[in-house]
Design a protein around this motif. Structure first.
Motif: not given
Length: 421
Positions: A392-421
Motif C-alpha cells: 500500500a505504501k509503495k502504491a501511494y508513493c509511486v502514484d504521488f511522485l508520478a503526479r507531483e514530481y516527474v513532470d516538473n523535476k526542476a520546479g519541484a526541487r526549486a520549490y522544496l529547496f530554494g532556487d540556486e544562487e
C-alpha cells in the motif's frame, strides 16, 4: 521495483543506444576497459555509460565500478550529461562527470563523431578496505581517450610539430615529416581543432559514500565531522566529530555550528508552510498504511480526513510539523522545537552553498517519513527502503511522485529547496 520502472522513477532519463554504429563503439570501449563483450543490439546507459541491461547480461552490475572506487566510464554522446548516475558509491561522481562533459563539450562532440570516449575517475587508492582510506580520496583525476587513442596521438603529434618548428633543417627530416603526416591522418588538423581535454582534476573533500553502510564526510568545514548511517566506524580519523544518525542532537549542533541548514519556514505567513503541510500528509499516509488502508491516489484532503480517526496513533513527528504550520498560518508564539525533537529535521533544509545537495541528502536520511525528499535527495537509500515497504505504501508513493514530481523535476526541487544562487 516494476512500479518504479513503469512510471519512470527508476532507470528514467537513460540514453537509448540502438544504432549499429553506437552499439559497435560501445562494445569496443567495453572490451577496451573491461575485457567483456556484449551481444545486445540495443540497451540504455547512464551518464557513466553503465547499462542495466548489460549488467544483467554479464551478471555483474558493477562491471564499470568494481570495488566502488575509480569508476570507469564510456561516453557515446554529449547528451549523457542529462542522464542520472546509477549505482553511485560517491555523491560527487555524477557532478564530476557532468562538469567534465560540459567543460569539454566541443572536443568530446568531435571525438565521439567517430569513436567512443572511455576513461576512469582516478583517485589515490585502488580500493577502500578501511574507513581511514576514505580520507585519502581528496582529488579525482579524469583519464580519458578514445578507444583508438586519438588524444594520446594528438599529444604525440603536437610534440612532433614543436620539434619541427624548433629544430634547424627539420624540412630535410623525412622520417619526422612522414610520422607527422601519418599521425595527422588519425587526428585531423590539431592546430585548428585541438583535441586536448580540460579540467581533468577535481577536489573531493565533503562527500557521501556508500561504503561501510553509508558515511558522510565533512572535512572542509569549520567543525569537521564523519557521520555514519549505521554503526560508527572504529579508528582514528582526522575530524572533530564521529557521529551516527542516532545522535540526532549532536548532528543538529554540527549543522548549526557550520551554518549548513536553516528552517524551511522562517517567518509567519510564508508560502513555505505548504511544504510542511505536505510533509504532514506523508506522515498521515504512513499511519493509514500501518492500519492496513489503501491510500494510493488519495489527495491531501482525503488523507487528512481519513487520518482524523487515528489521532492517538500519529507518530511524534506529526505534532512538531503541525505546531510550526499553525504558527505560520495563524497567530501565537513560535513553537520551540529542540534539536532532539523527532520533527526537527523535517523542518530544515540545506542553506545555499557548495554542500547543499550533500546536506539535503543527510536531512533526507534523518527524516525518512518524507518519502519525496528521500527519493529526490538520496535515491540509493530510497530504493533500499522501498523494497521492504508494504504494498500500500509503495502504491501511494509511486502514484504521488508520478503526479507531483516527474513532470516538473526542476520546479519541484526549486520549490522544496530554494532556487540556486
Amino acid at each position: 521495483m516494476k512500479r518504479l520502472i513503469d512510471k519512470g522513477l527508476m532507470f528514467g532519463n537513460l540514453l537509448y543506444v540502438g544504432s549499429p554504429a553506437l552499439v559497435e563503439r560501445y562494445a569496443r570501449a567495453l572490451k577496451h576497459l573491461t575485457g567483456h563483450t556484449t551481444a545486445l543490439d540495443e540497451f540504455h546507459i547512464d551518464i557513466s555509460g553503465y547499462s542495466p541491461e548489460i549488467g544483467d547480461e554479464l551478471e555483474d552490475h558493477y562491471y564499470l565500478n568494481h570495488g566502488g572506487v575509480n569508476r570507469q566510464f564510456i561516453l557515446l554522446s554529449t547528451e549523457q550529461k542529462f542522464c542520472p548516475l546509477l549505482n553511485a558509491h560517491f555523491s560527487t561522481s555524477h557532478d564530476i562527470l557532468k562538469r567534465f562533459m560540459e567543460a569539454n563539450e566541443r572536443q568530446l562532440f568531435a571525438l565521439m563523431a567517430t569513436d567512443a570516449v572511455a576513461g576512469e575517475l582516478e583517485n589515490s587508492v585502488l580500493g577502500v578496505d578501511s574507513p581511514e582510506q576514505l580520507f585519502d580520496i581528496r582529488r579525482i583525476v579524469i583519464e580519458a581517450d578514445t578507444t583508438t587513442g586519438t588524444i594520446k596521438e594528438s599529444a604525440r603529434l603536437e610534440t612532433m610539430i614543436d620539434r619541427f618548428m624548433q629544430e634547424e633543417d627539420s624540412w630535410f627530416d623525412d622520417e619526422l615529416i612522414e610520422a607527422m603526416v601519418t599521425s595527422a591522418k588519425r587526428t585531423g588538423n590539431i592546430t585548428r581543432n585541438p583535441l586536448s581535454l580540460e579540467h581533468q582534476a577535481f577536489e573531493q573533500k565533503n562527500f557521501w559514500t556508500a561504503h561501510f553502510g553509508g558515511l558522510y564526510l565533512f572535512q572542509d568545514a569549520d567543525s569537521s565531522a564523519l557521520i555514519a548511517s549505521r554503526e560508527k566506524p572504529q579508528g582514528r580519523f582526522p575530524v572533530k566529530r564521529i557521529l551516527s544518525l542516532g545522535e540526532r542532537k549532536k548532528i543538529g549542533e554540527f549543522l548549526q555550528e557550520n551554518q549548513l541548514a536553516e528552517p524551511i519556514v522562517k517567518v509567519r505567513g510564508a508560502d513555505e508552510a505548504q511544504i510542511l503541510r505536505q510533509k504532514m500528509t506523508f506522515v498521515l499516509a504512513e499511519t493509514l498504511v500501518n492500519k492496513g488502508m489503501d491510500v494510493a491516489g488519495l489527495s491531501y484532503a482525503d488523507v487528512r480526513r481519513l487520518a482524523a480517526r487515528y489521532t492517538d496513533d500519529l507518530p511524534p513527528e506529526y505534532e512538531g510539523l503541525a505546531a510550526m504550520v499553525r504558527w505560520a498560518e495563524t497567530r501565537g508564539a513560535r513553537p520551540k522545537i529542540g534539536l532532539d525533537d523527532p520533527s526537527y529535521f523535517y523542518l530544515m533544509r540545506a542553506t545555499h552553498g557548495p554542500d547543499r545537495d550533500l546536506v539535503n541528502m543527510l536531512l533526507a536520511e534523518l527524516s525518512p517519513l518524507d518519502m519525496r525528499q528521500l527519493y529526490i535527495c538520496h535515491k540509493n537509500e530510497f530504493y533500499r527502503q522501498y523494497r521492504d515497504w508494504p504494498d500500500a505504501k509503495k502504491a501511494y508513493c509511486v502514484d504521488f511522485l508520478a503526479r507531483e514530481y516527474v513532470d516538473n523535476k526542476a520546479g519541484a526541487r526549486a520549490y522544496l529547496f530554494g532556487d540556486e544562487e
